[in-house]
Write an enzyme that holds these catalytic residues in place. Sequence first.
Site, PDB file in Angstrom:
ATOM      1  CG  ASP A  80      -1.833   1.121   1.378  1.00  0.00           C
ATOM      2  OD1 ASP A  80      -2.785   1.151   0.596  1.00  0.00           O
ATOM      3  OD2 ASP A  80      -1.632   1.991   2.257  1.00  0.00           O
ATOM      4  CD  GLU A 112      -2.516   2.380  -3.351  1.00  0.00           C
ATOM      5  OE1 GLU A 112      -3.496   3.093  -3.564  1.00  0.00           O
ATOM      6  OE2 GLU A 112      -1.788   2.553  -2.351  1.00  0.00           O
TER       7      GLU A 112
HETATM    8  C1  NOJ Z   1      -4.641   3.129  -0.474  1.00  0.00           C
HETATM    9  C2  NOJ Z   1      -5.803   2.265  -0.093  1.00  0.00           C
HETATM   10  O1  NOJ Z   1      -6.304   1.636  -1.237  1.00  0.00           O
HETATM   11  C3  NOJ Z   1      -6.820   3.154   0.576  1.00  0.00           C
HETATM   12  O2  NOJ Z   1      -8.013   2.449   0.816  1.00  0.00           O
HETATM   13  C4  NOJ Z   1      -6.231   3.711   1.832  1.00  0.00           C
HETATM   14  O3  NOJ Z   1      -7.138   4.647   2.398  1.00  0.00           O
HETATM   15  C5  NOJ Z   1      -4.896   4.411   1.580  1.00  0.00           C
HETATM   16  N1  NOJ Z   1      -4.030   3.665   0.701  1.00  0.00           N
HETATM   17  C6  NOJ Z   1      -4.144   4.630   2.876  1.00  0.00           C
HETATM   18  O4  NOJ Z   1      -3.685   3.408   3.385  1.00  0.00           O
END
Ligand code: NOJ
Length: 542
Positions: free
Chosen positions: A203, A245
């Site tokens: 993430d 991500e």
């Molecule tokens: C990306 C995630 O997909 C999202 O749901 C989250 O709020 C943020 N990162 C922070 O972790």
Amino acid sequence: MKKESPLWYKNAVFYEVSTRAYYDSNGDGIGDLNGLTQKLDHIQHLGVDCIWLLPIFPSPLVDDGYDIADYYDVHPDLGTIDDFKELVKETHKRGMRIIADLVVNHTSDQCEWFKKAEADVHSPYHDYYVWSDTDQRYTDARIIFVDTETSNWAWSEKTQQFYWHRFYSCQPDLNYDNPAVREEMKNIMRFWLDMGIDGFRADAVPYLIEREGTTCENLPETHAYLKEMRKLIDEEYPGRILLAEANQWPQDLRPYFADGDEFHMAFQFPLMPRIFKALAKQDVSPIIEILKMTPSIPDNCQWCTFLRNHDELTLEMVTEKDRQFMWQVYAPVNRMRLNLGIRRRLAPLLDGDAKKIELLYALLFSLPGTPIIYYGDEIGMGDNIYLEDRDGVRTPMQWNNGKNAGFSDAMEETLYLPVIKSDQFSYLHINVAEQMQDDSSLFNHIRKLLAIRKSNPVLAEGDYEVIPHTSDPALLVIKRSDPHETIFALHNLSNQTIAFDLQSHLGHEEIIYNLLEELPLNEKCCQLRPYAYTWLKIANSD
Ligand code: NOJ
Ligand code: CA
């Protein structure tokens, strides 16, 4: 059993699932790991190779679990570590894999590390986070949650200092200049990999390290740590994967693959909104342009393509003008908008139009990359824009038309979120049970497309080429080829019938098979009805 090729992710289909939303096995109104295990057959039946599990850790759930309080346990609402091991075992038994979220950048303020950091500035945990006496450092870093946060610094009454956070203020960023944090995150990786998981969706990876005078995104120091994570995988857990991500423009996204020694996969963020734009404009040039702008990636890497996920449909990687256009078309009601995006699911975005939904899936399945399907989108589930934050796209899975959509036996009032009941998308007619019985359902269409994709690996791994200068701006023709075969994937993104003359793209002795109709095609000119698509396979006549 799962297939053993180390490059398995290059030709695969992923399925993103929220445990909380999937199936409640013990009647407390909250989906759980045992519930998910019970529903693995559904996922397998769809033709999925790998499950991506949204965060399952203990958390105060301010950011739906992306605010982790304990990285070494499971949230009690969802089950236990043993339940998790069982889920992994049962997933593997069905020939599928499973990856989990790894929230690298930040913790919850309820994490013991942060509590200790705040309680004692001399504690080793203090240096787990990023502190400052002023909120005027790193001012070039943008704010991500623009609807709720006004600064990336928050004040700690306890320490009388500011701490750094890129997301909610209750999500303090970890300090990756501290070797102890770097080791801790590696130990967390080992902890879950030792339980047999097949990798991580990492993430918010662009934000690990901060430097004055920069945007604090994509820094070389951040990439250096990510390479350390990859080294751990290669040396200790070969065959497992890291998926990035990183919501970035193509030129900033490409470095996450490095020389094939950083991430195995990364989400294709810039492509996604352009698919929706192209559909709205009946003009495929936004898709073609972004594909042209997207650099090639090393052979051992793969893009992850998607239409929707658990967040708002992000419009961060489009121009201001396009953002306004997208909001006007796809989020005409203010509550549909959130931060720089749109909090709606796939089916409502497309007015529940089955032809358009199928078309976008077909497109996704013929573009380069490994597609991810968001739970519920395989049956065209609706959303609830009146719920807070992104909850409207995280409602219970609709299994049947019975109590609570077959999700839970609990009293309706105790469900973690209400099921979708609005007329057009009510669980009474949009549910798994009904779609399984209906050959022409969205579920069965997607299943069929995935099966064809599986038996024609060229669609996943072949070279790709966009055929230029077709007869119409709304026609997207993608040619996938390898030394053995060629497939032309045709997509009509307009409300008019379009003709495409294949002749000029073929040699002499070739036969065309329509993979979707399972019939040879005699005409070398195809008529595509409004929003139609087709996959044509070219074979030599001998
Ligand atoms: C990306 C995630 O997909 C999202 O749901 C989250 O709020 C943020 N990162 C922070 O972790
Ligand atoms: Ca439960």
